[in-house]
Enzyme design. Structure first.
Site, PDB file in Angstrom:
ATOM      1  N   HIS A 156     -11.922  -5.347   8.732  1.00  0.00           N
ATOM      2  CA  HIS A 156     -12.658  -5.182   7.464  1.00  0.00           C
ATOM      3  C   HIS A 156     -13.861  -4.287   7.704  1.00  0.00           C
ATOM      4  O   HIS A 156     -14.883  -4.441   7.056  1.00  0.00           O
ATOM      5  CB  HIS A 156     -13.121  -6.537   6.917  1.00  0.00           C
ATOM      6  CG  HIS A 156     -11.996  -7.442   6.498  1.00  0.00           C
ATOM      7  ND1 HIS A 156     -11.474  -8.407   7.321  1.00  0.00           N
ATOM      8  CD2 HIS A 156     -11.299  -7.515   5.353  1.00  0.00           C
ATOM      9  CE1 HIS A 156     -10.495  -9.042   6.691  1.00  0.00           C
ATOM     10  NE2 HIS A 156     -10.370  -8.532   5.493  1.00  0.00           N
TER      11      HIS A 156
ATOM     12  N   GLU B 199       0.802  -1.224   0.000  1.00  0.00           N
ATOM     13  CA  GLU B 199       0.000   0.000   0.000  1.00  0.00           C
ATOM     14  C   GLU B 199       0.835   1.275   0.000  1.00  0.00           C
ATOM     15  O   GLU B 199       0.481   2.251  -0.659  1.00  0.00           O
ATOM     16  CB  GLU B 199      -0.948   0.002   1.204  1.00  0.00           C
ATOM     17  CG  GLU B 199      -2.070  -1.027   1.113  1.00  0.00           C
ATOM     18  CD  GLU B 199      -1.645  -2.440   1.424  1.00  0.00           C
ATOM     19  OE1 GLU B 199      -0.499  -2.628   1.905  1.00  0.00           O
ATOM     20  OE2 GLU B 199      -2.436  -3.368   1.204  1.00  0.00           O
TER      21      GLU B 199
END
Ligand code: TPP
Ligand code: MG
Lengths: 368, 399
Positions: free
Chosen positions: A172, A102
């Site tokens: 999540h 990322e």
């Protein structure tokens, strides 16, 4: 004091019952209110939010030859399939997988955008944007400023799925909008459904400053609307009043907008009052004018978000409202939010600012 | 025989094993094995910046053979149960299975000493059990119940145990922690080695290279273990990595490629790594080549980026359990009956633990506010639901 304790334990028992009945996986905590207004005239087609986002990127890739879309597993659409079919259509040099990195994805996107391309990066889950945090906060946000306007990276848009999904657990489910709202130089946007998502994403992509576009992942498939097929944009920094009223102003963004629309309906049905519901849409910059004008009219303000209370974006809204609307307020500003705890594995329904929690708070404001 | 084994492999390896007693046909009638030990050849290692690697010819005793087989069977069975629990919607969150990769954890654990420590990513159910957490502790964590090893608060990706620094959900984040844990081993002079595991996808995270550098700079007893299962989610290694020789990607850290489907190879390599690190030579990198049978997580069918044939081929020719089983039966270290007994017992134990994991209760919502801080300065957790504040509480013992 002792009566307070008793009251608390009764309430807790009530809550436990409530949680147990709601704690089934995949049960969602809200009802979706589709958009009725159309931003542009013309042909529409049924799209869920995933398809609307796909459509926005499709239009971009078609009309902007410098546009590229990339991220983890994006070649075959990404885990939520928002880029589905785009690689086949536009080629491997324009729609591609990145490695799992990322920080690299963000930095790469910043470089690409600075050099003149329209860079649309996907971070697989907002929970995984933190390795990229440094690049976004220290590089993307400050590039224009520190180069005296010479090397901006405004052509960068970072899309990432956020928010609760019913069973996501710790990593999540998070809603990190407030972290980014603290960073001058960035723009932060959260859509509430397909029509808004398409127009806002196209705006972010064309915006001359780097944008973080947070997509409430539970809406990808559950939210469906008739979306205009042609290209259109919705202004950044502008809120939308979705329901007019004079009893209280209810402010939210993303999924939570639908929770508050339900609360407003319930207040109408059960209490006979009409509440104004505002979707902020843009978190940074946010539309102070629309919110404050509304609160001046209603005298009451409730803000709700999934992220924890302390330093959540509701705090910023509340501070501004009390400053601007002090003499109009009939009750302290209310916030209904996630708790100041990590996003829980087993208590999601309890953690979220559900209809019942928001409704209770609204009643408290109305009775104040 | 060789004709029968593959079909047995197929049976054994399917995710929903219909019968755990796999009918391996054997000519042997002996109930118990007669041989005490046997010698096996290991697929050659590939070495990076090492003169000499682990032994390629290894001895396996009958006793070890049985122990290893039981662990392998147990890990497979745990995942079968986890998969079923997920399908029954009893597991929340995400659930990643280890099926196909068992030889790595089992081989490593067999060589590891009590003092050594492990940190891994989210494929951690089997590891947790190998590190000493009982089956209920593992399975009840998956179902989010009280008896789970993290009281149900972590879920499938966050299991912990003694010397087991967790399942970790953020890809790559566990690896620098491994270097820190290794530093503690060295500083405390306890003789321990840390094993930091990560996948081929995680191998591309920047933090890994920061960890490699620190570990070598300070010569830490840290073994970086790359479990290369060919894919990071839907992206194959060729599409994610400029070099797929993961064993050499530590540059200045010596590395070894190991056949991760052979439990004897992983055991031997781990033994070598322990000797290497405890002799003060600093970190080592092991790449274990393996395969995952299931999709990335339970929500991925695992068929859009690879063919069913590819999965079948591995199951039939390289399955870590079937191949080991075949070996120890052929070399008469164990009899089919003995293994059948183990299969039956493993199945029974897992089934019983699964039952408890399903019926056990969840912790109460008051624990939403438990153990956020060591010492809570405020009595109540903040969050707005004004009539029902939650008290900050301490549930687990403070240390
Ligand atoms: C920082 C971060 N980015 C993305 C993810 C989502 N994600 C979870 S596992 C995974 C793939 C990891 O692949 P690999 O390292 O090869 O491990 P494997 O799953 O094959 O065991 C991804 C992208 C994550 N958990 N954390
Ligand atoms: Mg992998």
């Amino acid at each position: 004091m002792s009566s307070l304790v008793v009251k608390r334990s009764v309430l807790l028992a009530k809550l436990i019952k409530h949680v147990n009945s709601e704690a089934k996986r995949l049960s969602s905590h809200f009802v979706y209110f589709p958009d009725n207004g159309k931003p542009v005239e013309g042909e529409t087609t049924k799209m869920n939010m995933m398809q609307a986002i796909n459509n926005a990127m499709d239009l971009t890739l078609r009309s902007d030859p410098t546009a590229v879309v990339f991220g983890e597993d994006v070649a075959f659409g990404g885990v939520f399939r928002c880029a589905l079919g785009l690689q086949e259509k536009y080629g491997k040099d324009r729609v591609f997988n990145t490695p799992l990195c990322e920080q690299g994805i963000a930095g790469f996107g910043i470089g690409l955008a600075t050099a003149g391309a329209t860079a649309i990066a996907e971070i697989q889950f907002a929970d995984y944007i933190f390795p990229a945090f440094d690049q976004l906060v220290n590089e993307a946000a400050k590039a224009r400023y520190r180069s005296g306007g010479q090397f901006p990276c405004g052509a960068l848009t970072v899309r990432t799925p956020c928010g609760a999904v019913g069973h996501g657990g710790l990593y999540h489910s998070q809603s990190p909008e407030a972290f980014f709202a603290h960073v001058p130089g960035l723009k932060v946007v959260v859509p509430r459904g397909p029509t808004a998502a398409k127009g806002l994403l196209l705006s972010c992509i064309r915006e001359k400053d780097p944008c973080i576009f947070l997509e409430p992942k539970i809406l990808y498939r559950s939210a469906t609307e008739d979306v205009p097929v042609e290209d259109y944009t919705l202004p950044l920094g502008k809120a939308q009043v979705l329901r007019e009223g004079d009893a209280a102003t209810l402010v939210a963004w993303g999924t939570q907008v639908h929770v508050l629309l339900e609360v407003a309906q319930k207040a109408h049905d059960e209490l006979g009052v009409s509440c104004e519901v505002i979707d902020l849409q843009s978190i940074l910059p946010w539309d102070e004018e629309t919110v404050c004008n509304s609160v001046k009219k209603t005298g009451r303000c409730l803000i709700a978000h999934e992220a924890p209370l302390t330093s959540g974006f509701g705090a910023e809204v509340a501070a501004t409202v009390q400053e601007e609307c002090f003499l109009h307020l009939e009750a302290p500003i209310g916030r209904v939010t996630g708790w100041d705890a990590p996003f829980p594995h087993v208590f999601e329904p309890f953690y979220l600012p559900t209809v019942s929690r928001c409704y209770d708070e609204l009643r408290r404001l109305l009775q104040y | 025989m060789s004709k029968i084994i593959p079909s047995a492999a197929k049976l054994l390896a399917t995710n929903t094993i219909p019968k755990s007693a796999v009918p391996i046909v054997s000519t042997s009638t002996a109930k118990y094995s007669t041989k005490k030990e046997a010698t096996f050849e290991i697929k050659p290692y590939k070495l990076h910046k090492l003169e000499k690697g682990p032994a390629t010819s290894v001895i396996l005793t009958a006793e070890d053979a049985i122990n290893i087989y039981e662990k392998l069977a147990m890990l497979r069975r745990i995942e079968t149960s986890a998969g079923n629990l997920y399908k029954e919607k009893i597991i929340r969150g995400f659930c990643h299975l280890y099926s196909g990769q068992e030889a790595i954890a089992v081989g490593m654990r067999t060589a590891m000493r009590d003092v050594d420590s492990v940190i891994t990513a989210y494929r951690c159910h089997g590891w947790t059990h190998l590190m000493g957490v009982d089956l209920v502790g593992v399975l009840a964590e998956l179902t989010g119940r009280k008896s789970g090893c993290s009281r149900g608060k972590g879920g499938s990706m966050h299991l912990y145990g003694r010397n087991f620094y967790g399942g970790n959900g953020i890809v790559g984040a566990q690896v620098p922690l491994g270097a820190g844990i290794a530093f503690a081993h060295k500083y405390n002079d306890d003789g321990g080695v840390n094993f930091a595991l990560y996948g081929d996808g995680a191998a591309n995270q920047g933090q890994l290279f920061e960890a490699y550098n620190m570990a070598k700079l300070w010569n830490l007893p840290c073994v970086f273990v790359c479990e290369n299962n060919g894919y990071g989610m839907g992206t194959s290694i060729e599409r994610s990595s400029a070099s797929t020789d993961y064993y050499s990607r530590g540059d200045f850290i010596p590395g070894i490629w190991v056949d991760g489907m052979d439990v004897l190879a992983t055991r031997e390599a781990t033994q070598f790594a322990i000797d290497y690190c405890t002799s003060g030579k600093g970190p080592l990198l092991l790449e274990m080549e393996t395969y995952r049978y299931s999709g990335h997580s339970m929500s991925d069918p695992g068929t859009s980026y690879r063919t069913r044939d590819e999965v079948q081929e591995v199951r039939q020719t390289r399955d870590p359990i079937t191949s080991f089983k075949e070996k120890i039966i052929t070399y008469e270290l164990a009899t089919p009956d003995q293994l059948k007994e183990i299969d039956t017992r493993v199945r029974k134990e897992v089934d019983e633990a699964t039952k408890i994991a399903k019926s056990d209760s969840e912790i109460g919502p008051e624990e939403l506010a438990a153990d956020i801080y060591y010492n809570n300065l405020e009595p109540e957790i903040r969050g707005v639901s004004p009539d029902s504040p939650l008290q900050h509480i301490e549930v687990s013992a403070r240390n």
